[in-house]
Design an enzyme around this catalytic site. Structure first.
Site, PDB file in Angstrom:
ATOM      1  CG  ASP A 178      40.949  29.462  49.741  1.00  0.00           C
ATOM      2  OD1 ASP A 178      40.137  30.310  50.149  1.00  0.00           O
ATOM      3  OD2 ASP A 178      41.518  29.529  48.624  1.00  0.00           O
TER       4      ASP A 178
ATOM      5  CG  HIS B  83      37.947  35.182  48.599  1.00  0.00           C
ATOM      6  ND1 HIS B  83      38.101  33.826  48.535  1.00  0.00           N
ATOM      7  CD2 HIS B  83      37.747  35.470  49.902  1.00  0.00           C
ATOM      8  CE1 HIS B  83      37.984  33.311  49.745  1.00  0.00           C
ATOM      9  NE2 HIS B  83      37.760  34.283  50.598  1.00  0.00           N
ATOM     10  N   GLY B  84      40.179  36.717  45.309  1.00  0.00           N
ATOM     11  CA  GLY B  84      40.479  37.070  43.925  1.00  0.00           C
ATOM     12  C   GLY B  84      41.524  38.164  43.812  1.00  0.00           C
TER      13      GLY B  84
ATOM     14  CB  SER C 205      45.535  36.702  40.959  1.00  0.00           C
ATOM     15  OG  SER C 205      46.147  35.807  41.844  1.00  0.00           O
TER      16      SER C 205
ATOM     17  CG  ASN D   6      41.922  34.974  50.288  1.00  0.00           C
ATOM     18  OD1 ASN D   6      42.341  35.369  51.365  1.00  0.00           O
ATOM     19  ND2 ASN D   6      40.963  34.088  50.191  1.00  0.00           N
ATOM     20  CB  VAL D   7      47.514  36.465  46.326  1.00  0.00           C
ATOM     21  CG1 VAL D   7      48.254  36.288  45.003  1.00  0.00           C
ATOM     22  CG2 VAL D   7      47.175  37.935  46.535  1.00  0.00           C
ATOM     23  CB  ALA D   8      45.268  31.357  44.746  1.00  0.00           C
TER      24      ALA D   8
ATOM     25  CG  HIS E  77      38.286  32.923  43.191  1.00  0.00           C
ATOM     26  ND1 HIS E  77      36.959  32.994  43.500  1.00  0.00           N
ATOM     27  CD2 HIS E  77      38.941  32.971  44.368  1.00  0.00           C
ATOM     28  CE1 HIS E  77      36.814  33.067  44.811  1.00  0.00           C
ATOM     29  NE2 HIS E  77      37.997  33.058  45.369  1.00  0.00           N
ATOM     30  N   GLY E  78      40.999  33.916  39.671  1.00  0.00           N
ATOM     31  CA  GLY E  78      41.635  33.724  38.366  1.00  0.00           C
ATOM     32  C   GLY E  78      41.997  35.059  37.735  1.00  0.00           C
TER      33      GLY E  78
HETATM   34  P1  13P Z   1      43.058  34.414  42.954  1.00  0.00           P
HETATM   35  O1  13P Z   1      43.357  33.021  42.519  1.00  0.00           O
HETATM   36  O2  13P Z   1      42.286  35.174  41.957  1.00  0.00           O
HETATM   37  O3  13P Z   1      44.271  35.130  43.429  1.00  0.00           O
HETATM   38  O4  13P Z   1      42.088  34.277  44.221  1.00  0.00           O
HETATM   39  C1  13P Z   1      42.583  33.671  45.382  1.00  0.00           C
HETATM   40  C2  13P Z   1      41.505  33.441  46.369  1.00  0.00           C
HETATM   41  O5  13P Z   1      40.649  34.271  46.571  1.00  0.00           O
HETATM   42  C3  13P Z   1      41.528  32.180  47.113  1.00  0.00           C
HETATM   43  O6  13P Z   1      40.393  32.005  47.879  1.00  0.00           O
END
Ligand code: 13P
Length: 271
Positions: free
Chosen positions: A79, A201-202, A204, A223-225, A173-174
């Site tokens: 990533d 992306h982003g 969350s 994408n979720v982080a 992101h975040g």
């Molecule tokens: P979040 O951390 O906002 O979920 O984004 C995850 C992401 O896009 C990783 O590349």
């Protein structure tokens, strides 16, 4: 199945694959439990910081073994790879997919470096993702977001031959301070201008109905982080504030379970 083929398959079905970051054995286990329960494919993502934390071979080995152990169809993905060299290192270590993030470069330089990664990845039949436009990263001002230009996306996809393209359409992101408003018109225009599978992306904090709409308009990878990190740590903090247990094998499972529950909810959005 190779990830690049799987992305084309889900694109045809109007679905997406969930891509979740993992940070340690416990978060990896939670993600895999969720994917196994719902019999869903999953992309396991590692950033440079997670690679530095776990060690490259260790991290990729854990993910590959976990996929086999849980009998889940999945892929290991780099990533936000910041250099061609890192992408090459990951390909050599067995990653199925790498992202080259040239979003802070000029269009020409982004194309040139992405092309180099695409060429390298061919030797491994690996998938390559790139980013066009700019999606703010954790800790950076969200004002800095530059939306993906439709005309650039068309040129970029054609020139680089990339397998997946991350687009800037209003996510960051975040966590968000207020509900993100996605530019669905732009997304649809990008989808119509190029056949490359698109990545959001982003993930969350993006409301479920926005995710569903984005998938219906061409997003093939979500994408979720941050939400994973957050639920794991919040659950753990709460548990530890209430007891003095030192057996970490008793303390971690509820936090892992919370990750599994969260990831199940996300998987249901893209199925
Ligand atoms: P979040 O951390 O906002 O979920 O984004 C995850 C992401 O896009 C990783 O590349």
């Amino acid at each position: 199945m190779l990830l690049k083929d799987k992305l084309i398959e889900v694109q045809g079905e109007g679905k997406a694959i969930l891509a979740t970051n993992f940070y340690n054995f416990e978060t990896l286990k939670g993600v895999l439990q969720a994917a196994a329960t719902l019999n869903s494919p999953i992309i396991l993502q590692l950033t440079q910081s997670s690679i530095d934390y776990m060690g490259l071979e260790n991290a990729v080995g854990m993910a590959q073994t976990g996929l086999k152990y849980f009998n889940v169809e999945g892929w290991v993905h780099l990533d936000h790879g910041g250099s061609v060299e890192l992408a090459e290192q990951c390909l050599k270590a067995g990653f199925d997919s790498v992202m080259f993030d040239g979003s802070e470069l000029s269009l020409e330089e982004n194309i040139e470096k992405t092309k180099r990664v695409v060429k390298l990845a061919k030797n491994y039949s690996a998938n390559v993702e790139a980013e066009l436009g700019y999606i703010a990263k954790l800790g950076q001002s969200k004002e800095k977001v530059f939306f993906t230009e439709v005309a650039d996306a068309k040129i970029f996809a054609k020139e680089t031959g990339v397998n997946a393209l991350a687009v800037a359409i209003g996510t960051a992101h975040g966590f968000y301070k207020s509900e993100p408003k996605l530019d669905f018109v732009r997304l649809e225009e990008i989808k119509n201008a190029t056949s490359v599978p698109l990545v959001l992306h982003g993930g969350s904090g993006v409301p479920g109905e926005s995710v569903r709409k984005a998938v219906s308009l061409g997003i093939c990878k979500l994408n979720v982080a941050t939400e994973i990190k957050n639920i794991f740590m919040q659950t753990l903090k709460e548990l530890l504030s209430q007891n003095t247990e030192i057996d970490l094998r008793k303390v971690f499972p509820p936090a892992t379970e919370a990750v599994a529950k969260l990831v199940q909810d996300k998987l249901l959005l893209v199925k």
